[in-house]
Motif scaffolding. Sequence first.
Motif, PDB file in Angstrom:
ATOM      1  N   UNK A 112       0.887  -1.560  -0.054  1.00 35.27           N
ATOM      2  CA  UNK A 112      -0.017  -0.116   0.285  1.00 35.27           C
ATOM      3  C   UNK A 112       0.733   1.504  -0.596  1.00 35.27           C
ATOM      4  N   UNK A 113       1.590   1.738  -1.416  1.00 42.11           N
ATOM      5  CA  UNK A 113       1.925   3.130  -1.211  1.00 42.11           C
ATOM      6  C   UNK A 113       1.508   3.995  -2.171  1.00 42.11           C
ATOM      7  N   UNK A 114       1.317   5.339  -1.999  1.00 38.41           N
ATOM      8  CA  UNK A 114       1.309   6.036  -3.220  1.00 38.41           C
ATOM      9  C   UNK A 114       2.409   6.398  -3.744  1.00 38.41           C
ATOM     10  N   UNK A 115       2.384   6.754  -5.386  1.00 40.61           N
ATOM     11  CA  UNK A 115       3.544   6.464  -5.621  1.00 40.61           C
ATOM     12  C   UNK A 115       3.806   8.035  -6.499  1.00 40.61           C
ATOM     13  N   UNK A 116       5.859   8.566  -6.438  1.00 41.00           N
ATOM     14  CA  UNK A 116       5.635   9.719  -6.190  1.00 41.00           C
ATOM     15  C   UNK A 116       5.850  10.685  -7.012  1.00 41.00           C
ATOM     16  N   UNK A 117       5.613  11.887  -7.284  1.00 40.41           N
ATOM     17  CA  UNK A 117       5.657  12.350  -8.145  1.00 40.41           C
ATOM     18  C   UNK A 117       6.339  12.013  -9.369  1.00 40.41           C
ATOM     19  N   UNK A 118       7.747  11.845  -9.040  1.00 37.10           N
ATOM     20  CA  UNK A 118       8.482  11.283 -10.237  1.00 37.10           C
ATOM     21  C   UNK A 118       7.877  10.077 -11.450  1.00 37.10           C
ATOM     22  N   UNK A 119       7.282   9.873 -10.655  1.00 35.18           N
ATOM     23  CA  UNK A 119       6.621   8.264 -11.472  1.00 35.18           C
ATOM     24  C   UNK A 119       5.781   7.893 -11.651  1.00 35.18           C
ATOM     25  N   UNK A 120       4.976   9.364 -11.456  1.00 32.02           N
ATOM     26  CA  UNK A 120       3.676   9.553 -12.108  1.00 32.02           C
ATOM     27  C   UNK A 120       3.721  10.021 -13.335  1.00 32.02           C
TER      28      UNK A 120
END
Length: 761
Positions: free
Chosen positions: A141-149
């Motif tokens: 359960x994790x939120x993807x970081x900005x770079x990944x987006x």
Amino acid sequence: MSRDPNIITRPPRLMRAIREAMAGTESVQERLDDFVDAITEAMKVAVASIYLRRPSGELELSATRGLKKSAVHKTLMQPNEGLVGHVVQTARPLNLADAPSHPLFSYRPETGEEKYNSFLGVPILRGGRTLGVLVAQSEAQRVFNEEEVEDLLTVAMVLAEIIVDDERIGGTKGKLKGITLAPTKPETFEAKTFASGLARGLAHLHVPPVTPDNLLADNVAAEEIRLEDGVAQLRASVDAMVSGEAASLSRASKEIYETYRMFAYDRKWVKRLREAVNSGLTAEAAVERVRNEHRARLMKSPDPYMRARLHDLEDLANRLLRALSGESLSPGKKEIPEGAIIFARDLGPAELLDYDREKLAGIVLEEGAHSSHTSIICRAIGLPLIGRAEGILDRIEMGDTVLLDGQSGEIHIRPVQSRLDGFQHRVNIQGEVARAYEAIRHKPAMTRDGRHVSLQLNAGLIVDLPHMDTAGADGIGLFRTEFQFMVAEFMPRLKDQTELYQKAIMAAGQRPVTFRTLDLGGDKILPYMDPVPEENPAIGWRAIRIGLDRPALLRYQCRALIAAAANRHLRIMFPMVTTVDEFIEAKALFDTEVKRASSLGKTLPNKIEVGVMLETPSLAWSVKAVCDHADFVSVGANDLMQFFFAADRDNVRVADRYDPLHPASLSILRFIASGCQAAGVPVSICGEMAGRPLEAACLVALGFETLSMPVTGIGPVKAALLELDADKLNKLITPLISIESRLSTIRTHVREFCIEEGIPV
Ligand code: PEP
Ligand code: MG
């Protein structure tokens, strides 16, 4: 933030993997499979999937790593179903740590996705369309970081280009089964004709496309520098627009340029561009990606102001792309090959006039409207224009052979030889017909029963003037003076107006020229005048209404007309008059200007006639009264019909709902013609219907003796009138258009009559 471009900055890891995936020459399906592999490895996620939209709108799982392979090409989602559907609806990334607990989560057992918690979905956008969704999932359960987006958005852009490129070349027909990437080279688009004519030419893209080959940066630092340079050039050009010309701009125009400047300096916009470059895209691709994101969002906006801003942003993005391609941003003629057909999303009149008319063969727009300035100008200069060709920019390449059929509204791209031959045959026939018209050019338009009809031209720009001779017109029956204002960047000066009117009078020689005073407002907005937002612009503050409420511009124009016609014959008329009093007031204003010129010792015209345009039903019912004051009446059938049938002439949904050959419209036209004749006042009719042979025959039968029309109408109308017995047609029409008539058109009756009589219609 400038960096030394000599220091090679490698694109991010994911981009390198994608580049490798693209290096092979595999089929599209294999490439998609490579993409999902590259994503899972580089982003360290368990799942990467690509959903593509079918023509029906459904989303099909087209490639996956991590979900069950057996679901590929089987799992179909509705466009608004589940998280994937949500990404399509919003055209934005969706980044969730706990996807299964999201209310929109829709579980598909065949995919086996229940164990994955985090979800990152990004839209695959192109040209404002959402082609599909790219998804990454992992168990944790994790939120993807900005770079990944960012990275995933960049991959989505590359995917979009590959998909569209493949569609375009038709190279992998059928390989992505279920997703129709099938169309092979020749294609036909059905769209809307905004300016008629047949044209064969070579495609020229108004904005050069970003192709998969130039999507990914070799050296990120070098791209950053190119982007910075491009933005600096863009800003300088927008600053020059605002400061250099501001002194002569109206408030509205300044506001437009200020809005441009605001966007050009908008930190968020530039930040998005930088992020896109940092994620491994070339500067061009970054502009395209950010543009696609804006387009997809703004097009969905319910706020018309926001949607209108899209146009400004598009323009800015185009300028930036031009700067990046090394093109100068200062105004000037653009280079195009001979016989170019311009393809654009939309095109402003100034942009159109930037092209060399001699080399232009036609225009194709994805958007556009019949009433747009560009359409009006194309009709005036006889340049075929087809609009509303949705998605065509995705299918066309620079230099493709194109056939524009402005009769059927079709665009044929890369046509097969047989189509080319057939089309050429039609062009030849058109040439033969044109030669046949040429043979009757000097013949007076006399009907078989001896009625002489004056066939005149609708004009408005200098380019129209030679048409008078080439078509053999008897004069200019409608000179739309507002065209000069619409195509100018700034308000034309008195001198410019006088010069144009003089040229028209000189070109006509002994033939009459009827100048219509400014018909502004409604859809005819000037870039340098304050726009007045109105609910119903067609019946709003326009034409003579503006002229009487704010007389300065009209008086100025009258001055120019009086000066231009010194020692010559001057005919002027006022548009959109609804009451006799309005006409009297307008005429008084004109008379004041004549008196002024006289008191200043200026040479006056040797003959002056002041007429009225009859374009409103109310004036039709006052025809006799207005004839007491007017030297002539000219029926503006375009407007008269839109008001008569309460159908906005520029609204595609209603404009074709009625036929001008309806008994009711023909009887009002007869009422007007008879009213004028009884009063001894010459009556003419201008507007599109006068230029169509069938309609023209009816108008002559009803009593009109002067028809004014677009240049393309003169030959066909004359050829028809030469064979017409107007009295006989009148006898046929009269009972059909009585008030008892239940018909909604008498077109078939008239056509049959013409065929029997051997009238070419
Ligand atoms: C008309 O309304 O018929 C007309 C000729 O004027 P415009 O098309 O310019 O409104
Ligand atoms: Mg009109």
